[in-house]
Design a protein around this motif. Sequence first.
Motif, mmCIF file in Angstrom:
data_model
loop_
_atom_site.group_PDB
_atom_site.id
_atom_site.type_symbol
_atom_site.label_atom_id
_atom_site.label_comp_id
_atom_site.label_asym_id
_atom_site.label_seq_id
_atom_site.Cartn_x
_atom_site.Cartn_y
_atom_site.Cartn_z
ATOM 1 N N LEU A 181 -1.922 -5.147 -5.248
ATOM 2 C CA LEU A 181 -2.035 -5.588 -4.009
ATOM 3 C C LEU A 181 -3.399 -6.569 -3.944
ATOM 4 C CD1 LEU A 181 -2.035 -5.860 -0.891
ATOM 5 C CD2 LEU A 181 -2.995 -3.691 -0.915
ATOM 6 N N ARG A 218 -1.367 -0.462 -5.270
ATOM 7 C CA ARG A 218 -2.811 -1.066 -4.754
ATOM 8 C C ARG A 218 -3.503 -1.848 -5.662
ATOM 9 N NH1 ARG A 218 -5.196 4.015 -1.375
ATOM 10 N NH2 ARG A 218 -3.194 4.377 0.091
ATOM 11 N N SER A 256 0.867 -1.106 -0.190
ATOM 12 C CA SER A 256 0.057 -0.063 -0.373
ATOM 13 C C SER A 256 0.931 1.193 -0.096
ATOM 14 C CB SER A 256 -0.832 -0.092 1.237
ATOM 15 O OG SER A 256 -1.840 -0.995 1.326
#
Length: 509
Positions: free
Chosen positions: A233, A230, A225
């Motif tokens: 992620l 992201r 993050s």
Amino acid sequence: MDVVPRRTGLLSRHGWLVVIALAYLYGFPYFPKIQSANELPRVYLVKAIADEHRFAIDTGVARWGSTADVSPSAGHVYSNKAPGSSMLAAPPYLVVRLIGGEPSLALTMWICRVFAGVIPMLLFLALVYRFLERYTPDPAIRQLVCLAYGLGSMAMTYSIVFYSHQLAAACVGSAWMLGLDVADGKRRPIAMLGIGALAGASALVDYQAVFAAVPVAVHLVVRMSLAGRRRELGFAALYGLAGALVPIAILLAYHAACFGSPFRTGYDASVTFAEHHQHGFLGLTKLRWEAFWGSLFKIDNGLFVLSPWLLLAFPGLYALARRRHVGTAIVGGVMIVLYVAFISAINFWRGGWGVGPRYITALLPFLLPAVAIVLDRLRTRGWLFAIAVAPILVAIAIYVLSSLTFPYWPDSIAHPLYDVTLRLLGDGLVAPNLGTAIGLPAIVSIVPVVAAVIAIVVVTLRRITSWPVIGAAAALAAIVLLAYGLVPHGGPATARPYRFVTASIVESQ
């Protein structure tokens, strides 16, 4: 013409791992007389899976005897352990069985130790060595940390006996180290399938490892993050979860098949230690000063007494944060808090016979970066470096010698370093090994391992520092080991358990 130089270079780079492999494989500390409660149920389960295609260990108990760590359920008996290590050892056992017929109990034990202990640990050490490059580029410092970990900690004991603690530590430690590669973009998110499987497997192997898996997952999520990755992620999290679900599903199915519920473990069905296992979650009840002190600082079992080099982790966590490795420092600190709280709150904290507080073995990999960074900073500080190295030498002496003699220190002996390990050496008794197998006298038989360990430690240190500093570190280590002898030991209370230990060794020869 360049074949020899290549071989020499390979040995120079990986000689430390070869020596650790020698130390792990040279001896076979197998003592049938002790009816090892931690090992036999796991071995019985290996045989049950491969020979009978079931989980009940009734046949093993009937043939070779029961132990305290079996659990009755629905008219059968089962191992009360997490089953992962037995599941890992079952395939190589089956191969041996198909080739040469049913292995003996002793050969089965050897197969289990090698394939579910030694080999995973050697692979993990190779990963640790590479991982530590994040914190120190010096290969000699990284070798020194790996030697400390592999030969001077519980990692050695629980790699050469068929307990599950070090296998679980390797699983969750590998998940963390490889996961950081994904978080840093060095591996693709799909690699999280395998990494998640490793994290889930740690719980399949040893229930206590679940405490390490949560901080590892949080660390990876936060790191990705903060790096602004992201989108990746999301994929990494899905892959990791999918990978982890497989071993977790296997564990829950095993519980259901053996104990009637996915959430009922073998400890819940245990009879012998029901007063310990069936109170609280995994035996966790309340914090105990006795458990805290006994697990960390007492002469018979204390983590920082038997592996005093781990104390370097405390200044190391601060140094990590100063060098912008804040996440690693936080993870190390969180792991210390979690596992110290765990060992202090579990009502069966001593855990029976062993060398060190085995329930917190999974903590150790998360302290290695902190130790590495301290050694790296002190390498040019002469006598300070000697002071930092001496505890490593102390720990290597303790764990190598205990592994070569009797790596099951009885919990009824208050000072087992002197009243078991050193006393056995004084009486000329060692565990079975390759040397005794070819007829060498007991003490002579351990010389190859002791000499190889001393040689690789000296060679590693010589690449870092000078002879006077090495000599000073060795002298300090000798002083510490002699000082341990000032703690009261011996006496009538040790006579009976020591006779049992000696009888176990003599019977195994």
